[in-house]
Design an enzyme around this catalytic site. Structure first.
Site, PDB file in Angstrom:
ATOM      1  N   GLN A   1       0.778  -1.302  -0.035  1.00  0.00           N
ATOM      2  CA  GLN A   1      -0.005  -0.064   0.172  1.00  0.00           C
ATOM      3  C   GLN A   1       0.920   1.356   0.009  1.00  0.00           C
ATOM      4  O   GLN A   1       0.306   2.479  -0.387  1.00  0.00           O
ATOM      5  CB  GLN A   1      -0.814  -0.087   1.213  1.00  0.00           C
ATOM      6  CG  GLN A   1      -0.314   0.053   2.682  1.00  0.00           C
ATOM      7  CD  GLN A   1      -1.196  -0.075   3.653  1.00  0.00           C
ATOM      8  OE1 GLN A   1      -1.892  -1.124   3.943  1.00  0.00           O
ATOM      9  NE2 GLN A   1      -1.539   1.069   4.517  1.00  0.00           N
TER      10      GLN A   1
ATOM     11  N   CYS B   1      -5.412   0.518   3.403  1.00  0.00           N
ATOM     12  CA  CYS B   1      -5.437  -0.899   3.873  1.00  0.00           C
ATOM     13  C   CYS B   1      -6.803  -1.320   3.540  1.00  0.00           C
ATOM     14  O   CYS B   1      -7.003  -2.706   3.286  1.00  0.00           O
ATOM     15  CB  CYS B   1      -4.989  -1.445   5.338  1.00  0.00           C
ATOM     16  SG  CYS B   1      -5.825  -0.184   6.485  1.00  0.00           S
TER      17      CYS B   1
ATOM     18  N   HIS C   1      -6.473  -1.541  11.559  1.00  0.00           N
ATOM     19  CA  HIS C   1      -5.784  -1.882  10.246  1.00  0.00           C
ATOM     20  C   HIS C   1      -6.804  -3.081   9.708  1.00  0.00           C
ATOM     21  O   HIS C   1      -7.035  -4.109  10.252  1.00  0.00           O
ATOM     22  CB  HIS C   1      -4.476  -2.526  10.716  1.00  0.00           C
ATOM     23  CG  HIS C   1      -3.509  -2.946   9.414  1.00  0.00           C
ATOM     24  ND1 HIS C   1      -3.773  -2.171   8.339  1.00  0.00           N
ATOM     25  CD2 HIS C   1      -2.916  -3.864   9.240  1.00  0.00           C
ATOM     26  CE1 HIS C   1      -2.846  -2.761   7.599  1.00  0.00           C
ATOM     27  NE2 HIS C   1      -2.276  -3.833   7.988  1.00  0.00           N
TER      28      HIS C   1
END
Lengths: 254, 214
Positions: B19, B25, B161
């Protein structure tokens, strides 16, 4: 105009002229929607920059001055309130984005807001960065003394020499492995101090892990926790409520 | 659930992506899930475009973060996902350049999955990789092995995340989830993270979801 930097602070800072554009952008964002006359003005600015690919991430500490009507914050007859702000500004292809803003008023009655000392005494990472430089490089006595007084944690007198040498060697290996380039010697020194902090953090995480995981040097080891969170993580996941979706059917049978 | 499962061995998972300096994410987690769903329903493993979501999913905030649930909605609204080759990743927000003609994959719906890890394992084995979100505590320094942080250090309520569950199993009697991350192959175990299974570690079971491809 940016004020002169304090002698002890110069070691880790990016060029002040380089910080001006991101600092002005952060100020512009701060003042957005405010009426003329109530807008804050930029005071002192310090910061550092991390570059990768086409982007630069600026971590800034700045003082802002704004009109103050609250006598519990401002010492009368002072009519200005001083704020200490942390900004993170991402610059890509000449375009700035404010990633983080955290401002709090400084009690001018106690701290003498706006002075270099105030900036030095806030934000432990900054302090430790400055302090560590004295571990690895010989500086004039006066400067080393300044660094040492900022933080007892990285005092060269309290860390064994072999530890220091070992860490310096690991950092060198890290720089080669992950092809890191730092613009200035000061930036490299700052990153090394972050790296050492992070090695200590990784050791703590290791000690508290109940699985078989190993923690240590990774490609993110030269980032502060704050930088890592800002760049790579996604705070919206906990801040925003996820839209409800229908529940999936359970799986049955072998 | 079978005692172990790994979609990587069955061709349902594309290579680990990166990324870069962008909090996208959420997009990687969702495209990974859609890649798996499309493979299982249509037999083609296509590497799909995260940049399309970064640029065109206006419910989310590009590199500043997003939610998988919004991303599914965006894919439905836009009319599908282009491939990585057609709409490549560059890791910063740009003008939406989606072209419906180039869309190779669509989804019909999205579903929320159980918070029971046994049920999640059973669902994964039958239906494919799952989009999840976790607390990324310690991941900055993770190198290999099965991570099992103390619960107070890795609270399920501080999820920050998004990643992809691609399998599960046991290593030396320690149950784990195999998690595909989006930080490149030079992080973790060739880009993968292994997290303790069965204890709700780091909120692994809190935000599980999947697209539905009919």
């Amino acid at each position: 105009a940016l004020p002169r930097r304090a002698a002890g602070a110069q070691a880790w800072e990016a060029e002040s002229s380089e910080l001006l554009a991101p600092a002005r952008f952060a100020l512009e964002m701060y003042n957005r929607g405010r009426a003329a006359g109530t807008r804050a003005a930029l005071g002192a600015v310090r910061g550092r920059v991390r570059r990768e690919g086409r982007g630069s991430l600026y971590s800034l500490q700045a003082t802002l001055e704004e009109a103050c009507n609250d006598p519990t914050v401002c010492q009368l007859p002072v009519s200005k309130k001083t704020l200490l702000c942390s900004f993170q500004v991402l610059e890509e292809l000449g375009k700035h984005t404010l990633l983080r803003r955290d401002c709090r008023p400084v009690d001018t009655k106690i701290t003498g807001a706006g002075s270099p000392q105030m900036l030095q005494s806030s934000g432990s990472n900054f302090i430790q960065g400055s302090a560590l430089i004295s571990l690895f490089q010989s500086y004039p006595d006066e400067k080393s003394e300044n660094f040492r007084s900022f933080s007892p944690l990285f005092n060269k007198d309290t860390l064994p020499e072999d530890f220091v040498m070992q860490v310096a060697s690991i950092f060198k290996e890290f720089v080669i492995t992950y092809n890191r380039t730092y613009e200035t010697k000061e930036e490299a020194q700052w990153r090394m101090s972050v790296f050492i902090n992070n090695m200590m953090r990784a050791q703590k995480i290791q000690a508290l892990d109940r699985g078989t995981a190993r923690y240590g040097v990774t490609k993110f080891s030269d980032l502060t926790e704050e930088e890592f969170r800002t760049i790579y993580l996604n705070p919206l996941l906990k801040e925003l409520r996820s839209k409800r979706m229908p529940l999936a059917m359970s799986v049955n049978g072998p | 659930a079978p005692p172990e499962w790994d979609w990587r061995n069955k061709g349902a998972v594309t290579k680990v992506k990166d990324q870069g300096m962008c909090g996208s994410c959420w997009a990687f987690s969702v495209t990974g899930n859609v890649e798996g769903q499309w493979f299982l329903k249509r037999g083609d493993l296509l590497s799909l475009s995260e940049q399309e979501l970064v640029d065109c999913d206006k419910l989310d905030k590009a590199c500043l973060g997003g939610l998988p649930s919004n991303a599914y909605s965006a894919i439905k609204t836009l009319g599908g996902l282009e491939t990585e080759d057609d709409y490549g990743y560059n890791g910063h927000l740009q003008t939406c350049n989606f072209s419906a003609e180039k869309a190779k994959v669509y989804i019909n719906d999205s579903v929320e999955l159980s918070q029971n890890e046994q049920k999640l394992a059973a669902w994964l084995a039958k239906n494919g990789p799952i989009s999840i979100a976790i607390n990324a505590f310690g991941m900055q320094f993770y190198r290999h092995g099965i991570s099992h942080p103390l619960r107070p250090l890795c609270s399920p309520w501080l999820i920050d995340h998004a990643v992809l569950l691609v399998g599960y199993g046991n290593r030396s009697d320690i149950p784990f989830w195999a998690i595909k991350n989006s930080w490149g192959t030079d992080w973790g175990e060739e880009g993968y993270y292994y997290l303790h299974r069965g204890s709700g570690a780091c909120g692994v079971n809190i935000m599980a979801s999947s697209a539905v491809v009919n």
